[in-house]
Design a protein around this motif. Structure first.
Motif, short mmCIF file in Angstrom:
data_model
loop_
_atom_site.label_atom_id
_atom_site.label_comp_id
_atom_site.label_asym_id
_atom_site.label_seq_id
_atom_site.Cartn_x
_atom_site.Cartn_y
_atom_site.Cartn_z
N GLY A 246 0.87 9.23 23.67
CA GLY A 246 -0.52 9.49 24.03
C GLY A 246 -0.94 8.89 25.36
N MET A 247 -2.22 8.46 25.41
CA MET A 247 -2.80 7.90 26.63
C MET A 247 -3.39 6.53 26.30
SD MET A 247 -3.02 9.00 29.81
CE MET A 247 -2.99 10.80 29.72
N PRO A 248 -2.50 5.53 26.08
CA PRO A 248 -2.98 4.22 25.61
C PRO A 248 -3.59 3.39 26.74
CG PRO A 248 -0.63 4.15 25.97
CD PRO A 248 -1.05 5.56 26.24
N GLU A 249 -4.49 2.50 26.35
CA GLU A 249 -5.00 1.50 27.29
C GLU A 249 -4.41 0.15 26.90
OE1 GLU A 249 -9.12 -0.74 28.60
OE2 GLU A 249 -9.22 1.31 27.86
N LEU A 250 -3.88 -0.56 27.90
CA LEU A 250 -3.26 -1.84 27.66
C LEU A 250 -4.09 -2.95 28.31
CD1 LEU A 250 -0.96 0.12 26.93
CD2 LEU A 250 0.63 -1.46 28.01
N ARG A 251 -4.16 -4.09 27.66
CA ARG A 251 -4.83 -5.26 28.22
C ARG A 251 -3.87 -6.44 28.13
NH1 ARG A 251 -10.62 -4.30 25.17
NH2 ARG A 251 -11.10 -2.31 26.18
N LEU A 252 -3.59 -7.00 29.29
CA LEU A 252 -2.62 -8.10 29.38
C LEU A 252 -3.36 -9.40 29.69
CD1 LEU A 252 0.42 -8.97 29.55
CD2 LEU A 252 0.24 -8.55 32.01
N GLY A 253 -3.07 -10.43 28.93
CA GLY A 253 -3.69 -11.74 29.16
C GLY A 253 -2.66 -12.77 29.59
N LEU A 254 -2.93 -13.47 30.69
CA LEU A 254 -2.06 -14.52 31.20
C LEU A 254 -2.81 -15.85 31.17
CD1 LEU A 254 -0.74 -12.67 34.40
CD2 LEU A 254 0.40 -12.81 32.17
N ASN A 255 -2.07 -16.95 31.30
CA ASN A 255 -2.71 -18.26 31.42
C ASN A 255 -3.13 -18.49 32.87
OD1 ASN A 255 0.03 -18.38 32.11
ND2 ASN A 255 0.19 -20.56 31.66
N ASP A 256 -4.03 -17.63 33.32
CA ASP A 256 -4.54 -17.64 34.69
C ASP A 256 -5.62 -18.73 34.83
OD1 ASP A 256 -5.51 -17.05 37.19
OD2 ASP A 256 -6.44 -15.15 36.63
N ARG A 257 -5.46 -19.60 35.83
CA ARG A 257 -6.38 -20.73 35.98
C ARG A 257 -7.82 -20.29 36.20
NH1 ARG A 257 -4.28 -25.67 39.31
NH2 ARG A 257 -2.98 -25.63 37.44
N VAL A 258 -8.02 -19.25 37.00
CA VAL A 258 -9.38 -18.76 37.26
C VAL A 258 -10.02 -18.28 35.96
CG1 VAL A 258 -10.78 -17.10 38.53
CG2 VAL A 258 -8.79 -18.13 39.62
N LEU A 259 -9.25 -17.57 35.13
CA LEU A 259 -9.75 -17.11 33.84
C LEU A 259 -10.11 -18.30 32.95
CD1 LEU A 259 -10.28 -14.95 31.67
CD2 LEU A 259 -7.84 -15.04 31.11
N PHE A 260 -9.28 -19.32 32.93
CA PHE A 260 -9.54 -20.50 32.11
C PHE A 260 -10.80 -21.21 32.56
CE2 PHE A 260 -5.46 -21.71 29.67
CZ PHE A 260 -5.17 -20.37 29.44
#
Length: 463
Positions: A246-260
């Motif tokens: 199909g046409m999936p949407e993916l979301r990837l999470g990293l231990n990104d300092r700015v995000l933290f």
């Protein structure tokens, strides 16, 4: 903030016979791209060309090779050559020159990106890109040039999409289906509709290369020979292999300092990424707002993102070497290698390249582990260790006959090069925290993550 690599606008598939469209009033002159593209043989003779805009005479290419040879003789060769108002932006690949002509105010980075992308597409079509493959596939090359660029602007540059309607058999192009693949006109031009897999999976590879270059004692005499580091950086890529329906949407999470920092988490286990570049599928606005890496992926293999960290990296494999000379007739080189990474990790395929004098002969080796061989054409000894656990130390001794010690002194001592690969380990500490897969049919998919650290340009100075 992340910077997406140049994304090429996707245009509507055009019929084979059509009138040249006038360009809509659009980008200013400063963003203009190529007027024409030429593929030349090694002598500068045009094999094939495509005139996109008609504002530069095709005969101008005759000035390219004499200009290139003149600059080469003067030692002033540059990737951009000019003749009057016409500029030649060129690259050499194998025995071919790819040349784009343009007038002033061209976007040079866009043109060079296009030329390298053209090489990539041709290589995927013909396996090996060289003069013979251009001559043998003249019709396909012309069709590809026609689709890769429109009126001087890059258009459809994804080889997977191009292969849906430009096949290896050129004669089928006229008689086959004229249906335009939906991917060419879709908002998601990098993924086809209707993809189905029995088992839905995503494989994620986090690969980091360590670049380590020593300071030269002659430049920094106050720093000792085997304890100084001039450049230390980590270059990382995250590659995906996608088998999703199909046409999936993916979301990837990293231990990104700015995000933290944005979410108030503990920053101790976070990583500050620099020079982030994304595949065109990533929604940059979403990343800029909340650092979420959200995207609809292409099918199969692709590089999702790359990053760099300029940080002081402790050498993962530390090398110490001692050179002893005996009565101007022989030399003994002792090399000690130590794994300075976690004991539970193992470096595979380790190769330590030790430089030796160019007139050395009669080699003899003794190693505590692995094997050593002399490569006289490169004036090095390669010490190969199949498996190198963290925290371990190993020793190698090499004996050579040496007719002239003085000659070796004049040559200087090149650095020792090290190659290795450490699975299940990243030197930066980057981690994939989650991978969410959302598709309207609601199927379950399995994400798999693998971490690899490998040597990039990794060198250590001999003592």
């Amino acid at each position: 903030a992340g910077v997406r690599p140049l994304s090429f606008p996707q245009g509507r598939r055009r019929k084979r016979r059509r009138r040249r469209r006038r360009p809509a009033p659009g980008p200013p002159a400063a963003t203009m791209s190529a007027s024409a593209v030429f593929i030349l043989d090694v002598k500068g003779k045009p094999l094939i060309s495509r005139n996109y805009k008609g504002d530069v005479a095709m005969s101008e290419i005759e000035h390219f090779m004499p200009l290139l040879m003149q600059r080469e003789e003067e030692g002033a060769l540059t990737p951009l050559l000019s003749h009057g108002r016409v500029h030649f932006l060129w690259i050499k690949y194998s025995n071919l020159y790819l040349v784009a002509t343009t007038l002033k105010n061209a976007n040079a980075s866009l043109v060079y990106s296009f030329l390298y992308k053209t090489v990539e597409v041709f290589s995927e079509y013909f396996k090996e890109l060289e003069e013979e493959s251009i001559r043998d596939n003249f019709v396909i090359v012309y069709e590809l040039l026609d689709e890769l660029m429109d009126f001087g602007f890059p258009q459809t540059t994804d080889s997977k999409i191009l292969q849906e309607y430009i096949t290896q058999q050129g004669n089928k192009l006229e008689t086959g289906k004229s249906r335009v693949p939906p991917t060419v006109t879709n908002a998601v031009s990098w993924r086809s509709e209707g993809i189905k897999y029995k088992k839905n999976e995503v494989f994620i590879d986090v690969i980091e290369s360590v670049n380590l270059l020593p300071s030269c004692p002659c430049v920094h005499p106050q720093v000792n020979a085997n304890g100084s580091v001039l450049l230390s950086e980590i270059v990382g890529t995250i590659k995906l292999k996608v088998f999703l329906s199909g046409m999936p949407e993916l979301r990837l999470g990293l231990n990104d300092r700015v995000l933290f920092e944005l979410t108030g988490r503990n920053k101790n286990k976070s990583v500050e990424l620099e020079d982030v570049k994304f595949h065109q599928c990533v929604r940059l606005s979403r990343f800029d707002n909340d650092r979420t890496i959200s995207f609809i992926p292409p099918d199969g293999d692709f590089e999702l993102m790359s990053y760099r960290l300029s940080t002081q990296v402790k050498p993962l494999i530390w090398i110490e070497s001692v050179i002893e000379k005996f009565s101007h007739s022989r030399v003994e080189i002792m090399v000690k290698a130590k794994g300075q990474f976690k004991k539970q990790s193992v470096a595979n395929g380790v190769e330590i390249s030790v430089p030796v004098p160019s007139d050395a002969d009669s080699p003899r080796f003794k190693t505590s582990v692995g094997s050593a061989k002399y490569v006289p054409e490169k004036n090095i000894v390669i010490w190969s260790i199949k498996s190198f656990p963290g925290g371990k130390e190993y020793l190698m001794r090499a004996h050579f006959g040496l007719p002239s010690v003085e000659k070796e002194e004049e040559e200087g001592r090149p650095p020792i090069g090290v190659k290795f690969e450490i699975p299940y380990f990243t030197v930066s500490g980057i981690q994939v925290r989650y991978m969410k897969i959302i598709e309207k049919s609601g199927y379950q998919a399995l994400p798999w993550v693998r971490y690899i650290t490998q040597s990039g340009d990794y060198q250590l100075r001999t003592s």
